[in-house]
Design an enzyme around this catalytic site. Sequence first.
Site: not given
Length: 568
Positions: A277, A364, A407, A426
């Site tokens: 990311k 990851t 989230d 995440d």
Amino acid sequence: MASHGLKLGDTTVNEQSAAMETDTSPIQNLEHNFVDTPSRPVQKIIEDIVTSKTDKSSHIDSTQNIMSSTTASFDTSSTKQNVTPPPSTSTLEQPISKPTPIQKTSTPKKPVTKAPEQKLRPSARERKVPANMVSRLSSYGGLAVGLLAGTIGEVGKRKLGLSKPDDSNTTGIFINEANAERVVNTLCRARGAALKLGQMISVQDSAVVPPEIQKIFDRVRQGADIMPTAQMMKAVTKSFGQDWQDLVDLEEKPFASASIGQVHRGVMKDNRKVAMKVQFPGVAQCIDSDIRSLMGVLNMFNIIPKGVYIDSVIEVARTELKWEVDYLREARCARRFRELVRNEPQFLVPAVIDELSTGEVITTEYMEGIPLDQCEDLSQEIRDKIGSDILKLCLKELYVYRFMQTDPNWSNFMYQPDTGKIVLLDFGATREFDKKFVDGYIKIIRSAADQDLKGILKHSLDVGFLTGHESKSMEEAHVNAVRILGEALSSYEPFDFGAQNMTKRITEIIPVMADQRLCPPPTETYSLHRKMSGAFLLCVKLGSKVQCKDLFEEIWTNYQFGDLETEV
């Protein structure tokens, strides 16, 4: 953010917030001039135009309804149909009428044996991220001007008979097709803090957020733009140096893009598949500016929900977004969460690749799966298990770990058909919860599960949802909202989320709380209720049937109060 038990002010943002810098540099002067609320709000200007050019049937609807004020102390999701309320002994304890069960037509579910390959949505476009404050302010300033022009243009079209009001549109002429496209285009291009807030709105129920607004932000959630390859390569090189390609072969095109970064597949030299990311340049440095710019636009059109404490919302949003852009913090949270669920066989957390992780890049293990909101075609048995596992995870995050990934974006949770496990992704929005707060909060939930109205009121006062000086009608509204939510925990029968209408029942109570709430809710509940609401709404979307009472009773039986809280 406006859907999580918040109380925002009526029309203006408090420009004296602690985050507002006092420096008078040219950039800050430009920003200040843009976000200041004009002495004559745009809504009033538009109303004057409408009054002079159209008959009453064309008058602009109240834009305060654009984002419904959802000041229920607990966000909404479900209800139980066959729970008998306790005997009423006071006005506070008058029961709410039982809803009529919603009849659903069952359809055969398609067997799924393997997760499809994750790929970017077709709507994503390759556009350079505006990486400095001036370019980002220009984007939001252009949005404000465009929205005003689009609204006035819609008034003219209706006057000339070129456009007809849509009876299904509850937000009036402000949200028309052209303006919706402007919002989507600007947020998808700028990304960052404002886009993140839009994504939070997109996961709320249509009874809480008007469907026109929900559709806009759902498009935003699905269509975040991607960086050009050159900009992405520059960002990765900044983190790892010129020789980073000696460590990993990275696909140039991402397979996912969100508000703060985009994700690329890669293969390390030892053949491990990874997901990298990469943070969008400039979003971390412009959080405060982005939030103020978005609030400036909302202020200009007077569409901040009535009954929401805007300063509290902004402060919580700012804190959480600054957590999320710190990828080193996210890596620590991911490692800790992986350890916490190590003995929970139904969950998987990808391992962090430390040598390919920095403050602006996190890598990851790569894992495949189906985003949970795309699991509607799976069998009822699997959907029931998904719902049960997610709700159990939420309860353990709060009451056992006191460490929650807050989230509720459904793309952060994936189901693996071949293993039956749920992949958790995440961890940027992960946060700790204070033991004293959790001790008080579980007492409220215990009272709700027991349908104990006096207990709900007492413990809500103790935790800080109420001041003790509220009107009788406000107390009743708060208590009844909590009681409705507790119905799912009261029944010994599996709770059918697909047949619930809890959202509608609580929405009917919201106006009282919007008008009469005297204090914002505890800051911990902003993110907590967002996650719990998202989990409940996911169960609604999947039509899951879950034995909620058993899940909570197991938590309650094993719960240990702090030294100062030894009795309920």
